[in-house]
Design an enzyme around this catalytic site. Structure first.
Site: not given
Length: 492
Positions: A45, A56, A186, A209, A344, A468
């Protein structure tokens, strides 16, 4: 049924092979149901092919170049050359690997795959029209159906995506050369993510915007580091305007985008408000391309839902209950087409629930621990309730916060903007929500989502020893701060 159609039957018809649909198909196959999955374009999709994964990939690639170019403080001096076509080829390779994996997984779980467009003809029948000349169609009779047709970018008047300089997010992710200048319409998550990508590639970016700030729906303290980083990247903002039209420049060097000021009104869904443009006059912005990223709308108008008796709301979303059922008991809807939040992983969770309910399992959807992530720079991630939401729901709250500037690991990465914030019930310490802005927020939020899902307390999180030096120590320290005994930051 059309004369000449082949008619077959299936236990479960799933329409759409995105993260909601293919997950539903695989899970139903695992539960020994006969499953037919119909996809008109590409397995995976929008998410895998044109959204989550490719965006990404480009965010990561541009971060590599940007970080190398700005690492003088670490003693690194570099000026990497950008080959956008090569970057896109690499991105496409990642996409191809994942989409082919989806197809293989479906087949391995005995899912019947059909390429074509499905429309309902009645409550238990659908017609699948196959693409390509002479491919014809076939009729499917089903016991249950799962609608997973997803969403598409919203067009705005005078900015049709078929016009060459006008881009939607899918087209922007497929460019093979870097535009010199770009207007983004936007400042939501898509607009902000891609504005940062192109700014890091060297594009002059201006964002229009209509509201008074970026990322509506997110708290101001989360947005502040993102806005500052955008300013540092040279991104310019025009708040209180709406894009009205575009035209080609007389000199043939790109286009001019016109934007009109809007009157001040309250806005839905966030703290931001629509505000009148500062000058009260229209703007004209020159650019090479314009990216329209004003949101997405459900793909529910292609299915002939009326024939199946399935209802939508006034925005075209299919409303469902906690078991993903529509108003027709044997028809389910999952993913973007089933409404907000359009995520998603939310769709995948719904897909699993739908398959299990069809198989007779006692499954239901719980949105309480549903994370949301914005892959801006820095990242934003949230889960559960904000402090104000918790108080509106009658909780007495305690809040703990830890800044990344106090994290040794964050400092060693060169990314120390932001913080981890944890919200808990004051009386017993149960974790109610969390928000993170900063490095790897998308990864760190999982621990706090698990805490909410398991009913963990601040003490549980704080007493869990974290390795750590790691960024995850910041989660532990935020919980300790809420308890009043953080070690590496001042307690509230």
């Amino acid at each position: 049924m059309v004369v000449g159609d082949v008619t077959t039957g299936t236990d479960v018809l799933i329409i759409g092979a995105g993260p909601a649909g293919y997950v539903a198909a695989i899970r139903a196959g695992q539960l020994d149901l006969d499953v037919t999955l119909v996809e008109k374009e590409a397995y995976g999709g929008t998410c895998l092919n044109h959204g989550c994964i490719p965006s990404k990939a480009l965010i990561t690639a541009t971060d590599v170049a940007h970080d190398a170019r700005n690492a003088e403080e670490m003693g690194i001096h570099a000026d990497p050359a950008i080959d956008l076509a090569g970057m896109v080829d690499w991105k496409d390779g990642v996409v191809d690997q994942l989409t082919s994996g989806v197809e293989k997984l479906c087949k391995a779980n005995q899912v019947n795959l059909l390429e074509g467009t499905a429309t309902f003809t009645d409550e238990h029948t659908a017609r699948v029209s196959h693409s390509g000349e002479g491919q014809g169609s076939e009729t499917l009779e089903f016991e249950h159906a799962v609608i997973a047709t997803g969403s598409r970018p919203i067009e705005i008047p005078n900015f049709e995506f078929g016009d060459e300089p006008v881009l939607n997010s899918r087209q922007a992710l497929a460019l093979d050369s870097v535009p010199d200048s770009l207007v983004v319409v936007g400042a939501g998550y898509i607009g902000m993510e891609l504005a940062s990508v192109f700014a890091k590639l060297g594009t002059d970016v201006t964002v229009i915007e209509m509201l008074d700030s970026i990322l509506p729906g997110y708290d101001d303290d989360l947005k502040r580091p993102v806005k500052q980083r955008a300013n540092d990247l040279g991104i310019e903002f025009e708040f209180g305007y709406t894009a009205s039209e575009w035209h080609e420049r007389a000199d043939g060097e790109g286009i001019t985008v016109a934007a009109d000021p809007i009157e001040e009104t309250a806005a839905d869904g966030g703290s931001a408000e629509a505000v009148e443009g500062e000058t009260g006059e229209s703007l004209e912005l020159d650019a090479e391309k314009v990216l329209v990223a004003v949101g997405r709308e459900p793909v529910s108008d292609t299915l002939d839902l009326e024939s199946a008796g399935v209802e939508t709301n006034d925005r075209g979303f299919i409303e469902t209950d906690s078991r993903a059922r529509t108003n027709v008991d044997h028809v389910f809807a999952v993913g973007d087409v089933a409404g907000e939040p359009m995520l998603a992983h939310k769709g995948s969770a719904e897909g699993q629930v739908a398959a299990e309910v069809i198989a007779g399992e006692p499954a239901a959807i719980d949105y309480q621990a549903m994370p949301a992530v914005v892959f801006t720079d820095p990242e934003i991630a949230t889960v559960g309730m904000t402090e104000s939401e918790a108080e509106e729901n009658g909780f007495e709250t305690v809040v703990g916060q830890f800044p990344f500037r106090a994290s040794g690991r964050a400092l060693t990465t060169g990314e120390s903007d932001g913080f981890v914030k944890v919200v808990a019930e004051e009386s017993d310490g149960y974790v109610l929500g969390a928000s993170i802005v900063g490095p790897e927020a998308s990864e760190l939020i999982a621990e706090l989502g698990l805490a909410i899902e398991l009913g963990a307390t601040l003490e549980d999180v704080a007493s869990t020893v974290h390795a750590h030096p790691t960024l995850s120590e910041s989660v532990m320290e935020a919980a300790e701060n809420a308890l009043g005994h953080a070690i590496h930051t001042l307690n509230r």
